[in-house]
Scaffold this motif. Structure first.
Motif, PDB file in Angstrom:
ATOM      1  N   LEU A 312     -11.346  75.405  -5.454  1.00 22.95           N
ATOM      2  CA  LEU A 312     -12.594  76.116  -5.069  1.00 22.95           C
ATOM      3  C   LEU A 312     -14.276  76.437  -5.791  1.00 22.95           C
ATOM      4  O   LEU A 312     -15.029  76.726  -4.828  1.00 22.95           O
ATOM      5  N   ILE A 313     -14.037  75.814  -7.016  1.00 28.28           N
ATOM      6  CA  ILE A 313     -15.848  76.377  -7.705  1.00 28.28           C
ATOM      7  C   ILE A 313     -16.355  75.529  -6.659  1.00 28.28           C
ATOM      8  O   ILE A 313     -17.688  76.023  -6.980  1.00 28.28           O
ATOM      9  N   PHE A 314     -15.838  74.262  -6.944  1.00 23.80           N
ATOM     10  CA  PHE A 314     -17.103  73.112  -6.291  1.00 23.80           C
ATOM     11  C   PHE A 314     -16.865  73.898  -5.156  1.00 23.80           C
ATOM     12  O   PHE A 314     -18.939  74.257  -4.496  1.00 23.80           O
ATOM     13  N   ALA A 315     -16.641  73.903  -4.294  1.00 24.99           N
ATOM     14  CA  ALA A 315     -16.603  74.664  -2.257  1.00 24.99           C
ATOM     15  C   ALA A 315     -18.064  75.202  -2.435  1.00 24.99           C
ATOM     16  O   ALA A 315     -18.905  75.628  -1.540  1.00 24.99           O
ATOM     17  N   PHE A 316     -18.041  76.288  -3.654  1.00 29.40           N
ATOM     18  CA  PHE A 316     -19.056  77.665  -3.390  1.00 29.40           C
ATOM     19  C   PHE A 316     -20.054  76.972  -4.281  1.00 29.40           C
ATOM     20  O   PHE A 316     -21.134  78.116  -4.501  1.00 29.40           O
ATOM     21  N   LEU A 317     -20.362  77.127  -4.977  1.00 26.70           N
ATOM     22  CA  LEU A 317     -21.504  75.994  -6.054  1.00 26.70           C
ATOM     23  C   LEU A 317     -21.881  74.877  -6.040  1.00 26.70           C
ATOM     24  O   LEU A 317     -21.564  73.834  -6.726  1.00 26.70           O
ATOM     25  N   PRO A 318     -21.426  74.498  -4.933  1.00 25.93           N
ATOM     26  CA  PRO A 318     -22.411  72.380  -4.879  1.00 25.93           C
ATOM     27  C   PRO A 318     -23.248  72.000  -5.264  1.00 25.93           C
ATOM     28  O   PRO A 318     -24.075  72.578  -4.848  1.00 25.93           O
ATOM     29  N   SER A 319     -22.784  71.121  -6.558  1.00 34.49           N
ATOM     30  CA  SER A 319     -24.058  70.163  -6.829  1.00 34.49           C
ATOM     31  C   SER A 319     -23.722  69.004  -7.301  1.00 34.49           C
ATOM     32  O   SER A 319     -22.352  68.574  -7.602  1.00 34.49           O
ATOM     33  N   PHE A 320     -24.828  67.742  -8.473  1.00 35.44           N
ATOM     34  CA  PHE A 320     -24.733  66.511  -8.298  1.00 35.44           C
ATOM     35  C   PHE A 320     -23.801  66.784  -9.888  1.00 35.44           C
ATOM     36  O   PHE A 320     -23.046  66.440  -9.787  1.00 35.44           O
ATOM     37  N   ALA A 321     -24.478  67.958 -10.583  1.00 38.41           N
ATOM     38  CA  ALA A 321     -23.519  67.914 -11.844  1.00 38.41           C
ATOM     39  C   ALA A 321     -22.373  68.615 -10.906  1.00 38.41           C
ATOM     40  O   ALA A 321     -21.411  68.145 -12.383  1.00 38.41           O
ATOM     41  N   MET A 322     -21.998  69.777 -10.317  1.00 41.92           N
ATOM     42  CA  MET A 322     -21.048  70.424 -10.121  1.00 41.92           C
ATOM     43  C   MET A 322     -19.526  69.434  -9.654  1.00 41.92           C
ATOM     44  O   MET A 322     -18.855  69.561  -9.895  1.00 41.92           O
ATOM     45  N   ILE A 323     -20.391  68.374  -8.979  1.00 41.75           N
ATOM     46  CA  ILE A 323     -19.505  67.513  -8.524  1.00 41.75           C
ATOM     47  C   ILE A 323     -19.093  66.091  -9.174  1.00 41.75           C
ATOM     48  O   ILE A 323     -17.846  65.484  -9.638  1.00 41.75           O
ATOM     49  N   SER A 324     -19.870  66.100 -10.422  1.00 44.65           N
ATOM     50  CA  SER A 324     -19.117  65.428 -10.993  1.00 44.65           C
ATOM     51  C   SER A 324     -18.094  65.751 -12.455  1.00 44.65           C
ATOM     52  O   SER A 324     -17.598  64.910 -12.424  1.00 44.65           O
ATOM     53  N   PHE A 325     -18.790  66.838 -12.406  1.00 42.20           N
ATOM     54  CA  PHE A 325     -17.248  67.854 -12.972  1.00 42.20           C
ATOM     55  C   PHE A 325     -15.902  68.285 -12.819  1.00 42.20           C
ATOM     56  O   PHE A 325     -15.072  67.210 -13.329  1.00 42.20           O
ATOM     57  N   THR A 326     -15.804  68.505 -11.216  1.00 40.36           N
ATOM     58  CA  THR A 326     -14.812  68.440 -10.155  1.00 40.36           C
ATOM     59  C   THR A 326     -14.569  66.470 -10.028  1.00 40.36           C
ATOM     60  O   THR A 326     -13.423  66.442 -10.392  1.00 40.36           O
ATOM     61  N   PHE A 327     -15.155  65.713 -10.247  1.00 33.94           N
ATOM     62  CA  PHE A 327     -14.886  64.677  -9.907  1.00 33.94           C
ATOM     63  C   PHE A 327     -13.519  64.160 -11.426  1.00 33.94           C
ATOM     64  O   PHE A 327     -12.738  63.325 -11.330  1.00 33.94           O
ATOM     65  N   VAL A 328     -14.718  64.632 -12.295  1.00 41.97           N
ATOM     66  CA  VAL A 328     -13.651  63.774 -13.620  1.00 41.97           C
ATOM     67  C   VAL A 328     -13.133  64.368 -13.941  1.00 41.97           C
ATOM     68  O   VAL A 328     -11.861  64.082 -14.625  1.00 41.97           O
ATOM     69  N   PHE A 329     -12.696  65.893 -13.390  1.00 36.62           N
ATOM     70  CA  PHE A 329     -11.799  67.025 -14.434  1.00 36.62           C
ATOM     71  C   PHE A 329     -10.120  65.989 -13.531  1.00 36.62           C
ATOM     72  O   PHE A 329      -8.895  66.110 -13.732  1.00 36.62           O
ATOM     73  N   LEU A 330     -10.967  65.870 -12.013  1.00 37.64           N
ATOM     74  CA  LEU A 330      -9.612  65.582 -10.916  1.00 37.64           C
ATOM     75  C   LEU A 330      -9.167  64.251 -11.393  1.00 37.64           C
ATOM     76  O   LEU A 330      -7.698  64.130 -11.677  1.00 37.64           O
ATOM     77  N   LYS A 331      -9.615  63.042 -11.863  1.00 38.41           N
ATOM     78  CA  LYS A 331      -9.364  61.566 -12.276  1.00 38.41           C
ATOM     79  C   LYS A 331      -9.084  61.478 -13.339  1.00 38.41           C
ATOM     80  O   LYS A 331      -7.652  60.918 -13.812  1.00 38.41           O
ATOM     81  N   ALA A 332      -9.284  62.672 -14.156  1.00 39.01           N
ATOM     82  CA  ALA A 332      -8.620  63.139 -15.337  1.00 39.01           C
ATOM     83  C   ALA A 332      -7.131  63.760 -15.713  1.00 39.01           C
ATOM     84  O   ALA A 332      -6.175  62.587 -16.161  1.00 39.01           O
ATOM     85  N   VAL A 333      -6.710  64.025 -15.033  1.00 35.81           N
ATOM     86  CA  VAL A 333      -5.962  64.807 -14.064  1.00 35.81           C
ATOM     87  C   VAL A 333      -4.363  63.655 -13.257  1.00 35.81           C
ATOM     88  O   VAL A 333      -2.720  63.701 -13.912  1.00 35.81           O
ATOM     89  N   ASP A 334      -5.308  62.904 -12.701  1.00 35.10           N
ATOM     90  CA  ASP A 334      -4.370  61.858 -11.668  1.00 35.10           C
ATOM     91  C   ASP A 334      -4.082  60.584 -13.322  1.00 35.10           C
ATOM     92  O   ASP A 334      -3.009  60.188 -13.237  1.00 35.10           O
ATOM     93  N   PHE A 335      -5.151  60.227 -14.441  1.00 33.20           N
ATOM     94  CA  PHE A 335      -4.646  59.583 -15.251  1.00 33.20           C
ATOM     95  C   PHE A 335      -3.363  59.956 -15.951  1.00 33.20           C
ATOM     96  O   PHE A 335      -3.799  59.120 -16.570  1.00 33.20           O
ATOM     97  N   SER A 336      -3.454  61.150 -15.916  1.00 28.65           N
ATOM     98  CA  SER A 336      -2.673  61.794 -17.107  1.00 28.65           C
ATOM     99  C   SER A 336      -1.176  62.352 -17.090  1.00 28.65           C
ATOM    100  O   SER A 336      -0.365  61.634 -16.374  1.00 28.65           O
TER     101      SER A 336
END
Length: 420
Positions: A312-336
Motif C-alpha cells: 500500500l505504501i509503494f502504491a501511493f509513493l512510487p519511486s526507484f527508492a521506494m520500489i527498492s525498499f519494497t522489493f527488499v522487504f518482500l524478498k527478505a520475508v520470502d527467504f526467511s
C-alpha cells in the motif's frame, strides 16, 4: 527463558550425531545460499543487458516446460538413485552450465536466457533436497528452535558471499562470477553426504519408505488426495505470484535508472546483501518470536497482512527508492519468515509427501507461478501499457487479500499446532 537460553537448552538435549547433522545441514545451507548470492546478480544484470525487462515474461514462460522436465526427471529417478546421487547430479549440472556461461557468454550471449531460467530451478532443487532430509530427522517439537538457525546459516552465507558481486563485479567482470559455483558446490556435496550419514535415513530405508508407485505422476496424486498439501501448494503460488509482480516492477525501475551492466550488477549485489541481512534478523530472531507468540496459523496470517501494508505504501509513493525498499522487504520475508513457517507444514507428513510431493510444490509450482505472472503482464502490456506499473501494484494488493482468505480457510479445515 530468553531466546538464546532456549536455544542453548534445546541444543544440550541433542545427541552427538544429531548435533553433527545440524552442523553439516547448516554448512549445506551456507553453500547453497552463498553460491546463489554470487551468481544471481550477475545473471540478472547480464540478462537485462542482452534482453531487457520486456523479455522477463518470456523467460518466465520458458521455465514452465523446463520446470516440468526437471521435476519429471527428479521424481522418476529419485527412487532409483537416492538422495545423495540425486543432489550430486543436480550440482554437476549447475556447475557445468554456470562454468560454460563464464567462458562462452562473450561469444554466445543468448546462453544467458537459458541460464536465467535454470538458475531458479536448481537453487530450489538443492534447498528441497536439504529440507526434505531435515524434515525426516529433526523432531516436530524442535522445529521452532532449529529451523530458524538452519535458515539463518544460509543467510550468513548469502551475506558473506554477496560482498563479492557488491564490490568486485566491475573489477572481475560479471561473467567470471559464475566460476564460484564449482568450489562452493564441491564443499556442499561433501557436507550433504556427512549430514545424510547422521540422518534418520539410509539409502536402503529411503527406498523402502517410498510408495509402491514410483511414477512421477504419483506426486500429483499425493497432492490431490491431501487437501492440506493442496493448500500448501496455493500458499506457494500466492507468495511467488506477488514476488513475480514485484520483481518485474523492480527490474523495470532498475533498467531505467542504472544503464551500465557491471554497475547494475553491483547494485543488485548490494540489494541482495541488504535482503540477506534483513533475512538473517528475521530468521534468528523474528521466526522464533513469531511462531512462539502467534503460532503457525497466526504467523501465516501475519505475513500477508504485513506485505499488504508494505505494498500500500509503494502504491501511493512510487519511486526507484521506494520500489527498492519494497522489493527488499518482500524478498527478505520470502527467504526467511515465510520459508520457515512453510517448511513447518511438511513436518507431520509422510516420507513420500516430504520428498516427492514437496518437489512438485517447491520446484514446479514455485517457479511455474511466474508463468501466470508472465501471462498477466503480457496481457497488461497490450491492454494498459501506459499504466502498466500502477496496475501491477493494484493486482498485488488483490493477491495479498486472496492469500489471507486462503490461510483462513486452510487452517479452519484442519487444526494445525506445532508451536508451544
Amino acid at each position: 527463558m530468553t531466546f538464546l537460553q532456549s536455544i542453548r537448552s534445546e541444543y544440550g538435549t541433542l545427541k552427538r550425531s544429531e548435533k553433527g547433522f545440524i552442523l553439516f545441514a547448516m554448512l549445506v545451507g551456507f553453500c547453497i545460499a552463498g553460491e546463489y548470492a554470487i551468481t544471481r546478480p550477475a545473471s540478472t544484470s547480464i540478462f537485462l543487458t542482452d534482453f531487457s525487462t520486456r523479455h522477463l515474461p518470456y523467460v518466465w514462460l520458458a521455465t514452465v516446460p523446463l520446470n516440468f522436465f526437471v521435476v519429471y526427471l527428479y521424481n522418476r529417478f529419485l527412487p532409483i538413485v537416492g538422495p545423495i546421487k540425486m543432489i550430486g547430479m543436480i550440482a554437476s549440472a549447475a556447475v557445468l552450465i554456470n562454468t560454460s556461461c563464464a567462458f562462452l557468454l562473450a561469444d554466445f550471449p543468448s546462453l544467458i536466457f537459458f541460464q536465467f531460467a535454470w538458475k531458479d530451478i536448481y537453487i530450489l532443487l538443492m534447498f528441497k533436497q536439504l529440507w526434505s532430509l531435515i524434515h525426516t530427522t529433526i523432531a516436530q517439537g524442535r522445529a521452532k528452535y532449529i529451523y530458524g538457525l538452519i535458515y539463518g546459516m544460509g543467510t550468513i552465507g548469502s551475506i558473506a558471499c554477496s560482498l563479492i558481486p557488491s564490490f568486485f563485479a566491475v573489477e572481475l567482470g560479471s561473467e567470471k562470477l559464475f566460476l564460484a559455483t564449482l568450489p562452493l558446490y564441491a564443499i556442499l556435496f561433501g557436507a550433504y553426504m556427512m549430514a545424510f550419514k547422521r540422518s534418520s535415513l539410509s539409502s536402503s530405508t529411503f527406498k523402502k519408505t517410498l510408495s509402491d508407485d514410483p511414477r512421477p505422476k504419483e506426486a500429483i496424486s499425493l497432492i490431490r488426495r491431501n487437501k492440506f498439501l493442496l493448500g500448501v501448494l496455493f500458499l506457494v503460488v500466492f507468495m511467488q505470484f506477488s514476488v513475480g509482480l514485484m520483481e518485474y516492477q523492480f527490474n523495470s525501475y532498475l533498467e531505467l535508472n542504472i544503464l551500465d551492466k557491471d554497475l547494475r550488477t553491483e547494485y543488485c549485489g548490494k540489494i541482495t546483501g541488504i535482503v540477506n541481512v534483513l533475512s538473517g534478523i528475521f530468521q534468528f530472531l523474528g521466526s522464533f518470536l513469531m511462531v512462539h507468540v502467534l503460532g503457525v496459523r497466526g504467523s501465516h496470517l501475519f505475513i500477508p497482512f504485513v506485505l499488504l501494508s508494505n505494498m500500500l505504501i509503494f502504491a501511493f509513493l512510487p519511486s526507484f527508492a521506494m520500489i527498492s525498499f519494497t522489493f527488499v522487504f518482500l524478498k527478505a520475508v520470502d527467504f526467511s519468515l515465510f520459508g520457515v513457517i512453510r517448511e513447518m507444514l511438511y513436518i507431520p507428513l509422510k516420507i513420500d509427501e516430504k520428498f516427492r510431493a514437496k518437489a512438485l510444490i517447491d520446484v514446479f509450482a514455485y517457479r511455474t507461478s511466474k508463468a501466470l505472472v508472465s501471462l498477466f503482464i503480457l496481457i497488461l502490456q497490450i491492454a494498459c501499457s501506459a499504466y502498466l506499473l500502477p496496475t501491477i501494484s493494484y493486482i498485488s494488493l488483490a493477491v495479498f487479500l486472496g492469500w489471507i482468505l486462503l490461510v483462513v480457510k486452510m487452517f479452519k479445515a484442519r487444526e494445525y499446532n506445532i508451536s508451544s
